[in-house]
Design an enzyme around this catalytic site. Structure first.
Site, PDB file in Angstrom:
ATOM      1  N   HIS A 172      21.272  37.204  42.675  1.00 26.98           N
ATOM      2  CA  HIS A 172      21.120  38.205  41.606  1.00 26.98           C
ATOM      3  C   HIS A 172      22.476  38.801  41.216  1.00 26.98           C
ATOM      4  O   HIS A 172      22.549  39.938  40.763  1.00 26.98           O
ATOM      5  CB  HIS A 172      20.170  39.333  42.023  1.00 26.98           C
ATOM      6  CG  HIS A 172      18.916  38.846  42.667  1.00 26.98           C
ATOM      7  ND1 HIS A 172      17.786  38.506  41.956  1.00 26.98           N
ATOM      8  CD2 HIS A 172      18.625  38.567  43.974  1.00 26.98           C
ATOM      9  CE1 HIS A 172      16.840  38.086  42.784  1.00 26.98           C
ATOM     10  NE2 HIS A 172      17.333  38.097  44.014  1.00 26.98           N
ATOM     11  N   SER A 293      44.793  36.800  22.579  1.00 32.45           N
ATOM     12  CA  SER A 293      44.038  37.416  21.498  1.00 32.45           C
ATOM     13  C   SER A 293      44.987  37.655  20.336  1.00 32.45           C
ATOM     14  O   SER A 293      46.171  37.930  20.544  1.00 32.45           O
ATOM     15  CB  SER A 293      43.450  38.745  21.978  1.00 32.45           C
ATOM     16  OG  SER A 293      43.230  39.607  20.880  1.00 32.45           O
ATOM     17  N   LYS A 299      45.689  39.984  26.590  1.00 33.58           N
ATOM     18  CA  LYS A 299      44.556  39.134  26.950  1.00 33.58           C
ATOM     19  C   LYS A 299      44.931  37.749  27.462  1.00 33.58           C
ATOM     20  O   LYS A 299      45.895  37.144  27.020  1.00 33.58           O
ATOM     21  CB  LYS A 299      43.644  38.974  25.734  1.00 33.58           C
ATOM     22  CG  LYS A 299      43.017  40.272  25.299  1.00 33.58           C
ATOM     23  CD  LYS A 299      41.838  40.638  26.152  1.00 33.58           C
ATOM     24  CE  LYS A 299      40.607  39.942  25.590  1.00 33.58           C
ATOM     25  NZ  LYS A 299      39.396  40.391  26.257  1.00 33.58           N
ATOM     26  N   GLU A 306      34.673  28.806  28.246  1.00 29.69           N
ATOM     27  CA  GLU A 306      33.609  29.255  27.348  1.00 29.69           C
ATOM     28  C   GLU A 306      33.128  28.117  26.455  1.00 29.69           C
ATOM     29  O   GLU A 306      31.938  27.993  26.154  1.00 29.69           O
ATOM     30  CB  GLU A 306      34.109  30.431  26.486  1.00 29.69           C
ATOM     31  CG  GLU A 306      34.254  31.705  27.293  1.00 29.69           C
ATOM     32  CD  GLU A 306      35.042  32.779  26.565  1.00 29.69           C
ATOM     33  OE1 GLU A 306      34.878  33.951  26.912  1.00 29.69           O
ATOM     34  OE2 GLU A 306      35.833  32.459  25.657  1.00 29.69           O
TER      35      GLU A 306
END
Ligand code: ARG
Length: 478
Positions: A172, A293, A299, A306
């Site tokens: 979890h 970014s 960043k 992704e």
């Protein structure tokens, strides 16, 4: 009937018509229709397989006496020349030829004349395309297997280098029990091993030769199907011509196997996206596998991971497209099937590229032992092991679970971070069976070293599994 009209575009005497079937139909040269029906823009990738199949077919035709020695030699030389031209980029793919089968055959007839017109004896594009696809799938499976192996090896190498670092296992996404980082890496190696097993299984069902099934019902000519199968290294031949020309199960299976691989890689990508976050800070990705970014200068985004996750939906979509394309078709061949290539090629390309970048990401990544280690004793990862300590002293597990639950609550109420911070007197007040040796079972390090079950996540189990994987993977590489 304007029979001649369709031949306009090939006015050279003796040259084949743009479409071999058009003598019966008449003028079939409608640009819009041609563009809609063609598959050459997709199936040009089958050229090599198509020519291999034709070589075997021609050799068989010679053996059973349907063509002469001289015909065979001319056909072989012609096909070899076409293949060479295709490989060197000199071959001109003419979309009016509809598909790769007609493009190659027309080029052959143009080059060698009459003997070229004999190649299609006892053959249809229907068994031809079924054969080409099987050859293509077998080749793709072999290439994919190599990429899976490379990914497995990369994960094993990382596990060998940094895998002893202890980390929490999660359920979890909550801290659960301590494990060696390598144990988690090897979980992905197991998944990929099953993927390789599935591919090997799919290859067995793919390596069945449909050649000689003709258009739908076979042929009255005395062909030798076993011979073509043997020449193409197929261990088996199909037994039902209707099934053979319309069976795309092997492609659906492969698309499923690809979906499963994509799903595994996506889960891994998600895991590492989380681990690369500031909140977790478990791993560092190589700079080349992150992007910046356009607005926020600080960043380091895990865009490649992704995209691995993001492309997975497309692969599933292609599997569903294939299944749906097949579901309404009566026997045997229907043109719907032409769409099969688009989906399978797409899925294969995506998963192949994904595996390549995934292996590169693994090779460039580093585990961050200090960052993981500084918090390893947070989250009461040793609670289960403490309950098991009590079990070893005769306490029923359910009672032990309650006792440890109380102790965890006691820690939280009194601001203690770990069970090991509790005084022995406090422990004994809750359960008199606890002795001083309890401290040897507490803390992530002790717990991980005490795992006793096969397949557990401790450093001892990791060493054994690493050795086994290294042996297994090395034996395949060499
Ligand atoms: N381009 C076709 C395909 O990919 C080849 C088979 C065509 N056969 C036919 N009878 N129209 O499926």
């Amino acid at each position: 009937m304007k029979k001649k009209a369709g031949v306009r575009k090939n006015s050279r005497p003796g040259a084949p018509p743009a479409k071999f079937w058009q003598t019966r139909i008449g003028d079939a040269s409608d640009e819009l229709a041609e563009k809609f029906v063609e598959s050459l823009s997709v199936d040009y990738r089958l050229a090599g397989h198509d020519i291999r199949g034709s070589m075997a077919h021609a050799a068989m035709l010679r053996r059973v006496g349907l063509i002469s020695d001289r015909d065979l030699r001319r056909i072989q030389r012609g096909l070899a020349g076409i293949l060479k031209d295709i490989r060197s980029g000199r071959f001109i793919f003419d979309q009016r030829r509809e598909d790769i089968h007609m493009a190659v055959e027309a080029a052959l007839i143009e080059r060698i004349g009459e003997p070229g017109r004999k190649l299609h004896t006892a053959r249809s594009r229907n068994d031809q395309v079924a054969l080409d696809l099987r050859l293509w799938c077998l080749e793709a499976i072999a290439a994919l297997n190599k990429k899976l192996l490379a990914m497995q090896s990369g994960l094993v190498r990382l596990a060998r280098r940094d895998g002893a670092v202890l980390m929490p296992a999660y359920t979890h996404l909550q801290r659960a029990q301590p494990i060696a980082f390598g144990h988690e890496l090897l979980a992905y190696v197991e998944m990929l091993q099953r993927d390789r097993g599935r591919l090997a299984d799919c290859a067995r069902r793919t390596a069945v030769s449909p050649l000689g099934s003709g258009a739908a019902a076979g042929t009255t000519l005395p062909i030798d199907r076993r011979l073509t199968a043997k020449l193409l290294a197929f261990p088996a031949i199909s037994e039902n011509s209707l099934d053979a020309v319309s069976d795309r199960d092997f492609m659906v299976e492969l698309a499923f196997d690809l979906s499963m691989i994509a799903m595994h890689l996506s889960r891994w990508a998600e895991q590492w996206i989380i681990y690369a976050s500031t909140e977790f800070d478990f791993i560092r990705l190589a700079d080349r596998h992150t992007t910046g970014s356009s607005m926020m200068p600080q960043k380091r985004n895990p865009d490649m991971l992704e995209l691995i996750r993001g492309k997975t939906g497309g692969v599933y979509g292609q599997l569903v497209a294939l299944l749906t394309m097949l579901k309404g078709q009566p026997l045997a061949y229907n043109r719907d099937m032409q769409e099969d290539k688009r989906w399978l090629f797409g899925a294969m390309d995506t998963v192949g590229e994904t595996l390549s970048i995934a292996a590169a990401i693994v090779a460039g990544a580093a585990i961050k032992p200090d960052s993981i280690g500084s918090r390893i004793d947070e989250g009461f990862l040793d609670a289960t092991a403490l309950a098991e300590y009590l079990v070893k002293r005769g306490v029923p597990f359910r009672s032990a679970h309650q006792i440890v639950g109380k102790l965890v609550a006691h820690c939280e109420n009194s601001g203690l971070k770990a069970l090991a911070d509790l005084e022995l007197s406090v422990l004994r007040k809750t359960c008199p069976r606890i002795e001083r040796d309890v401290y040897r079972t507490l803390g992530a390090r002790c717990v991980a070293e005490n795992y006793a079950s096969r397949g557990a996540g401790g450093p001892r189990q990791l060493r054994a599994r690493l050795a086994a994987w290294e042996k297994r993977l090395n034996s395949i590489h060499h």
